[in-house]
Design a protein around this motif. Structure first.
Motif, PDB file in Angstrom:
ATOM      1  N   THR A 107       0.821  -1.203   0.000  1.00  0.00           N
ATOM      2  CA  THR A 107       0.000   0.000   0.000  1.00  0.00           C
ATOM      3  C   THR A 107       0.853   1.250   0.000  1.00  0.00           C
ATOM      4  OG1 THR A 107      -1.647   1.255   1.274  1.00  0.00           O
ATOM      5  CG2 THR A 107      -0.100  -0.096   2.532  1.00  0.00           C
ATOM      6  N   ASN A 109      -0.228   3.746   1.721  1.00  0.00           N
ATOM      7  CA  ASN A 109      -0.535   4.286   3.049  1.00  0.00           C
ATOM      8  C   ASN A 109      -0.136   3.289   4.133  1.00  0.00           C
ATOM      9  OD1 ASN A 109      -3.039   5.683   1.269  1.00  0.00           O
ATOM     10  ND2 ASN A 109      -1.965   7.018   2.696  1.00  0.00           N
ATOM     11  N   PHE A 112      -0.999   3.696   7.887  1.00  0.00           N
ATOM     12  CA  PHE A 112      -2.410   3.619   8.301  1.00  0.00           C
ATOM     13  C   PHE A 112      -2.935   2.194   8.419  1.00  0.00           C
ATOM     14  CE2 PHE A 112      -6.886   3.315   6.935  1.00  0.00           C
ATOM     15  CZ  PHE A 112      -7.515   4.149   7.848  1.00  0.00           C
ATOM     16  N   TRP A 113      -2.783   1.412   7.355  1.00  0.00           N
ATOM     17  CA  TRP A 113      -3.511   0.144   7.277  1.00  0.00           C
ATOM     18  C   TRP A 113      -3.136  -0.884   8.348  1.00  0.00           C
ATOM     19  CZ3 TRP A 113      -7.942   0.266   5.126  1.00  0.00           C
ATOM     20  CH2 TRP A 113      -8.192   1.104   4.039  1.00  0.00           C
ATOM     21  N   ARG A 116      -5.091   0.154  11.328  1.00  0.00           N
ATOM     22  CA  ARG A 116      -6.524   0.023  11.053  1.00  0.00           C
ATOM     23  C   ARG A 116      -6.986  -1.413  11.223  1.00  0.00           C
ATOM     24  NH1 ARG A 116     -11.080  -0.463  11.308  1.00  0.00           N
ATOM     25  NH2 ARG A 116     -12.732   0.299   9.915  1.00  0.00           N
ATOM     26  N   TYR A 190      -3.700  -2.603  -0.554  1.00  0.00           N
ATOM     27  CA  TYR A 190      -4.662  -1.672   0.033  1.00  0.00           C
ATOM     28  C   TYR A 190      -4.537  -0.340  -0.688  1.00  0.00           C
ATOM     29  CZ  TYR A 190      -5.280  -4.944   3.905  1.00  0.00           C
ATOM     30  OH  TYR A 190      -5.565  -6.053   4.653  1.00  0.00           O
ATOM     31  N   LYS A 192      -5.146   3.816  -1.602  1.00  0.00           N
ATOM     32  CA  LYS A 192      -4.904   5.048  -0.875  1.00  0.00           C
ATOM     33  C   LYS A 192      -6.099   5.342   0.027  1.00  0.00           C
ATOM     34  CE  LYS A 192      -1.741   7.335  -4.067  1.00  0.00           C
ATOM     35  NZ  LYS A 192      -1.472   8.556  -4.866  1.00  0.00           N
ATOM     36  N   VAL A 193      -5.824   5.885   1.192  1.00  0.00           N
ATOM     37  CA  VAL A 193      -6.879   6.182   2.158  1.00  0.00           C
ATOM     38  C   VAL A 193      -7.788   7.272   1.600  1.00  0.00           C
ATOM     39  CG1 VAL A 193      -7.367   7.044   4.472  1.00  0.00           C
ATOM     40  CG2 VAL A 193      -5.452   5.488   4.105  1.00  0.00           C
ATOM     41  N   THR A 194      -9.087   7.004   1.612  1.00  0.00           N
ATOM     42  CA  THR A 194     -10.083   7.953   1.121  1.00  0.00           C
ATOM     43  C   THR A 194     -10.936   8.447   2.284  1.00  0.00           C
ATOM     44  OG1 THR A 194     -11.788   6.270   0.744  1.00  0.00           O
ATOM     45  CG2 THR A 194     -10.191   6.655  -1.045  1.00  0.00           C
ATOM     46  N   ASP A 197     -12.817   5.804   3.997  1.00  0.00           N
ATOM     47  CA  ASP A 197     -12.043   4.933   4.893  1.00  0.00           C
ATOM     48  C   ASP A 197     -11.934   5.494   6.300  1.00  0.00           C
ATOM     49  OD1 ASP A 197     -11.365   2.916   2.984  1.00  0.00           O
ATOM     50  OD2 ASP A 197      -9.861   4.279   2.140  1.00  0.00           O
ATOM     51  N   ILE A 198     -11.984   6.814   6.444  1.00  0.00           N
ATOM     52  CA  ILE A 198     -11.775   7.402   7.776  1.00  0.00           C
ATOM     53  C   ILE A 198     -13.078   7.804   8.451  1.00  0.00           C
ATOM     54  CG2 ILE A 198      -9.455   8.144   7.150  1.00  0.00           C
ATOM     55  CD1 ILE A 198     -10.452  10.988   6.959  1.00  0.00           C
ATOM     56  N   CYS A 216      -5.923   6.965  12.482  1.00  0.00           N
ATOM     57  CA  CYS A 216      -6.087   8.294  11.878  1.00  0.00           C
ATOM     58  C   CYS A 216      -5.324   9.383  12.622  1.00  0.00           C
ATOM     59  CB  CYS A 216      -7.569   8.670  11.867  1.00  0.00           C
ATOM     60  SG  CYS A 216      -8.582   7.725  10.720  1.00  0.00           S
TER      61      CYS A 216
END
Length: 310
Positions: A107, A109, A112-113, A116, A190, A192-194, A197-198, A216
């Motif tokens: 990913t 990101n 983040f993942w 998460r 995974y 990109k964080v959108t 997603d948050i 986050c």
């Protein structure tokens, strides 16, 4: 030894400084579109050769690479795919520094993942670069632990602190000859964080929501809707108290603010209302006159905001 480095982050900066201290001749590269990000980390202050280029086919970039004639190419936190015609310019190989376990978390990101998904440990993975994201054979893995309270911010800091050890281990491998190659095997990509997603879905279990809040924090706080306001959940605790309320429903009890997840109550400790303030759960409830039974909602429940999720 001549090394080309693509990248722009605090980890990039620390890694380049470590390479420089070990006598490496470095050419530091950044695309024009990321010039401000490059400057924000003080990359331009490092006393090495540097070049800002337009794109991967920029003749200025290609000429600079030919003139430099690199032994290795390193991508150290760089969000652009480096094409084969540039990878092939590195005499002994090209290596990407990926701050998450591979192949489990392929990913852009990587900060983040893993959080998460509730990972209890992580790894800084160095791998040979190919024309596919994060898919080349592994060179080196440096594991590190994740605490139950880890945030994205503390995760980033842990990776930055690994720079000296990672560079030292990589240099030892480079001095021995061809870099190791360990196939990754099957994995998962995974995206990109959108915004979607948050945003918190309170139909999820409390443990997953608490992990999202930490994943986050502090770069793009977990989002929810209260009445017609977009608010941010900065900190939430598990309570172990079973919830029989509708997911997202609030409970203001004994001066504390709780919210129902699918399985248990979450203790909402710190909330933020953009442009209005940061509040403890108690102060938020008092300031906005929260009534038990009111709900926090996902943005998808508001038709007027659906375009933001596309």
């Amino acid at each position: 030894m001549k090394i080309v480095v693509f990248g722009y982050s605090e980890f990039t900066r620390r890694s380049v400084l470590e390479l420089q201290q070990r006598g490496m001749d470095i050419l530091l590269l950044c695309p024009e579109c990321d010039r401000e990000l490059f400057a924000s980390y003080g990359m331009h202050e490092i006393a090495v050769q540097q070049l800002i280029f337009h794109d991967m086919d920029d003749p200025v970039l290609l000429d600079a690479l030919r003139d430099f004639s690199p032994d290795y190419l390193f991508s150290i936190i760089f969000s652009h795919l480096v094409p084969d015609h540039i990878l092939s310019m590195a005499r002994h190989g090209s290596v990407n520094f990926h701050p998450a376990p591979l192949p489990a978390f392929r990913t852009a990101n990587a900060w983040f993942w893993p959080l998460r998904h509730g990972a209890e440990s992580s790894a800084l993975c160095l791998h040979h670069m190919t024309s596919r994201w994060d898919s080349g054979d592994l060179v080196l893995q440096v594991p590190f632990s994740l605490s139950p309270l880890e945030t994205q911010g503390t995760y980033v800091q842990k990776v930055c602190e690994l720079a000296p050890a990672v560079v030292q281990q990589l240099m030892a491998l480079m001095n021995r000859g061809p870099l190791p190659r360990t196939p990754q095997g099957k994995g998962r990509y995974y995206g990109k964080v959108t915004l979607g997603d948050i945003f918190i879905d309170f139909n999820e279990g409390a443990r997953g929501i608490e992990a999202l809040v930490r994943a986050c924090n502090p770069f793009h706080y977990a989002q929810t809707m209260f009445r017609d306001k977009n608010i941010e959940i900065v900190e939430a605790d598990l309570t172990g108290r079973a919830s029989d309320g509708v997911p997202g429903s609030l409970l203001f009890e004994d001066g504390e603010l709780y919210c129902a997840a699918a399985d248990e109550l979450l203790h909402l400790r710190i909330l933020q209302v953009p442009m209005e303030g940061t509040f403890s759960g108690r102060r938020f409830a008092l300031q906005y006159g929260v009534n038990s039974g009111e709900r926090l909602r996902h943005i998808r429940e508001f038709p007027q905001f659906q375009h933001l999720l596309r």
